[in-house]
Scaffold this motif. Structure first.
Motif, mmCIF file in Angstrom:
data_model
loop_
_atom_site.group_PDB
_atom_site.id
_atom_site.type_symbol
_atom_site.label_atom_id
_atom_site.label_comp_id
_atom_site.label_asym_id
_atom_site.label_seq_id
_atom_site.Cartn_x
_atom_site.Cartn_y
_atom_site.Cartn_z
ATOM 1 N N ARG A 26 14.341 36.972 6.647
ATOM 2 C CA ARG A 26 14.652 36.092 7.777
ATOM 3 C C ARG A 26 13.324 35.714 8.441
ATOM 4 N N ASN A 27 13.009 34.445 8.370
ATOM 5 C CA ASN A 27 11.702 33.970 8.825
ATOM 6 C C ASN A 27 11.455 34.234 10.307
ATOM 7 N N ARG B 6 13.632 34.828 16.490
ATOM 8 C CA ARG B 6 14.064 33.454 16.257
ATOM 9 C C ARG B 6 14.831 32.937 17.464
ATOM 10 N N GLU C 151 22.357 31.113 7.112
ATOM 11 C CA GLU C 151 21.660 31.670 5.950
ATOM 12 C C GLU C 151 22.340 31.320 4.633
ATOM 13 N N GLN D 43 21.572 27.444 3.905
ATOM 14 C CA GLN D 43 20.161 27.237 3.588
ATOM 15 C C GLN D 43 19.760 28.014 2.336
ATOM 16 N N SER E 231 14.608 29.069 10.289
ATOM 17 C CA SER E 231 15.648 29.293 9.279
ATOM 18 C C SER E 231 15.874 28.069 8.397
#
Length: 536
Positions: A91-92, A130, A168, A171, A431
């Motif tokens: 998870r960025n 985030r 998620e 994407q 994300s």
């Protein structure tokens, strides 16, 4: 009997997101590529593309960006920087250069199985720092949302309705299918360069330059200048390909090709262009981070430039000055005149880059600065002295020759800006997949195949942003595969004709001018109220 390897410590341990966050909090540059955790601090001084692109990928899964930008030879070198690995999908995080905040890691505090929270600029975030993109628009608001904040929130909300959701699963599916598309492009040989096409390009450019010299010889200086400007424009396309290693895919050879075209022939610096352009490809269209969008006081391509943004690229404030307040309301009319003088700005930026030594000083590219300095001296010798001074008799004719030859390149600068100025400039958060972000921020220009040599591949900017190392002569074939990909994942593919694309850009600039006028009216109203209160 158990293998002895079962008793040896793992070379690359599994790292948790909190451990990685702690490393970044300690000032380390950590990237995730192919599930590998990389610490690239020692590589940054050697990176030919500069340090800024790396900084914008800290804390992110940079697999897609790394794969499409680098040759297979370079991709094999990442293992030397590996310090660990991750399990599952990463998870960025928001990179520090973009405002992300990171907590130091404390091994005494459990991080697995618990949902931690922190405060980022006054907003609750999850343990991956985030922000919800709509909530992020409110960060700088005080008691009431300002006009610029409300415009940002409306634009983000509209954008979110036009593109696939940022969850998620969605994407992740886009990322998977993008990888499959990349494999298909490789399998069909679209990364292979068509050298016959470049031979034709070389022949065309040689003919244009010879024609320029002929008209110069017979004293038709204006006509000669037209051909010289056209010659420079045509050469830029090959330099652009070389800068992306799309010709031979060899860094040194393509760098030599690009620098030779840019410096001794064009009077520019490929190193400067790569320094800005690599950032542009990494954070496309983000007003605070993309240098290709930062043109104040002449142009404001988004309403956020009306609010004194800080440029992470230039590392300084971009104030909305009095000059900008005078020019931005008329930018829809100034767009083409400003671009007529774009080449003069490129000279200035190139020399600033070279004289200040802003390029890499170590590694494979350490000598590029000196090659380009010598090349630029050669350019001003043959062009400035040999042609303008020696071959043209009067000061007025010299002035006209220089102005025409440079203003003729204006359509090229229009082509550069056309694909981005009217597209989304919103940051939808970490994300969003690389593929969706590139297609959301980039427009392609439709044209018949016989006109491709005029556009030089720049009409396929969306395709190019997805696959920068695909040679431009293969972009039209690649477009068909990308169209299928867009239909499959539900991402809109922006394709406009050259005229309609220009209308869209001018209309977008006019809309920002309208917003600037509303903002100015608000400020005048507030000032009058302040005077009234002060007077009573």
């Amino acid at each position: 009997m158990q293998s002895i390897s079962n008793f040896l410590p793992e070379k690359h341990p599994i790292l948790s997101s909190r451990q990685i966050e702690g490393l970044i909090a300690a000032g380390q540059h950590i990237l995730i590529i192919h599930q590998k955790v990389l610490r690239v601090d020692s590589w940054i001084p050697y990176h030919p593309g500069g340090h800024k692109p790396i900084q914008h990928l800290v804390g992110k899964d940079a697999t897609d960006e790394f794969t499409v930008f680098h040759s297979e030879e370079t991709q094999k070198l990442i293992d030397r920087y590996q310090i660990g690995r991750i399990e599952g999908r990463w998870r960025n995080l928001v990179p520090p250069i973009q405002g992300g905040q990171f907590r130091p890691y404390d091994e005494n505090i459990p991080s697995d199985g618990t949902k931690e929270s922190t405060i980022l600029n006054g907003q609750n975030t999850d343990q991956d720092n985030r922000l919800d993109p709509v909530l992020a628009a409110d960060l700088n608001s005080t008691e009431a949302m300002t006009f610029l904040d409300s415009e940002t929130k409306k634009e983000i909300s509209l954008t979110l309705t036009q593109y696939p959701p940022l969850d998620e699963i969605t994407q992740g599916d886009i990322i998977h299918k993008y990888h499959r598309l990349h494999e298909q492009i490789q399998a069909e040989g679209l990364y292979n360069c068509n050298y016959i096409a470049y031979a034709k390009e070389f022949t065309r450019c040689s003919l244009i330059f010879t024609t320029m010299l002929f008209f110069l010889h017979i004293g038709w200086y204006c006509t000669s200048a037209l051909f010289l400007g056209f010659f420079w424009s045509q050469l830029v396309f090959a330099a652009h390909d070389a800068g992306h290693m799309a010709i031979t895919h060899n860094f040194t050879i393509d760098s030599l090709i690009g620098m030779t075209i840019a410096a001794p022939i064009g009077g520019l610096s490929l190193g400067w262009w790569k320094r800005t352009h690599n950032v542009h490809h990494t954070v496309t269209n983000l007003p605070e981070h993309d240098p290709d969008n930062q043109h104040l006081p002449f142009l404001a391509v988004n309403h956020r430039f009306l609010g004194n943004l800080f440029s992470s690229y230039h590392e300084r404030l971009m104030p909305y000055t009095k000059a900008a307040r005078c020019l931005v309301p008329y930018q829809a009319y100034l767009y083409y005149p400003v671009l007529m003088f774009g080449r003069f700005n490129l000279y200035i930026q190139s020399w600033i880059f070279l004289l200040h030594g802003q390029g890499p000083r170590k590694g494979l590219a350490w000598w590029h600065r000196w090659y380009e300095i010598i090349g630029n001296i050669l350019f001003w010798t043959w062009f400035g002295y040999g042609i303008v001074y020696r071959c043209i008799p009067t000061a007025w004719d010299r002035f006209v020759f220089v102005m025409i030859s440079h203003m003729v390149t204006m359509p090229l600068h229009v082509q550069f800006t056309l694909s981005h100025f009217a597209m989304s400039t919103m940051d939808l958060g970490p994300s969003e997949s690389f593929a969706q972000r590139m297609l959301r921020t980039t427009m392609d220009v439709d044209c018949p195949e016989w006109l491709d040599f005029i556009h030089g591949g720049l009409q396929f900017q969306a395709i190019h942003h997805l696959f920068p190392r695909v040679p431009r002569h293969n972009l039209r074939r690649t477009q068909k595969l990308v169209l299928e990909f867009c239909r499959e994942v539900g991402i809109p593919y922006a394709l406009y004709g050259f005229v309609s694309g220009n209308r869209k850009v001018v209309g977008s600039l006019a809309e920002v001018s309208r917003q600037a006028a509303i903002l100015a009216q608000c400020q005048r109203t507030i000032a009058r109220r302040g005077d009234f209160i002060h007077g009573h």
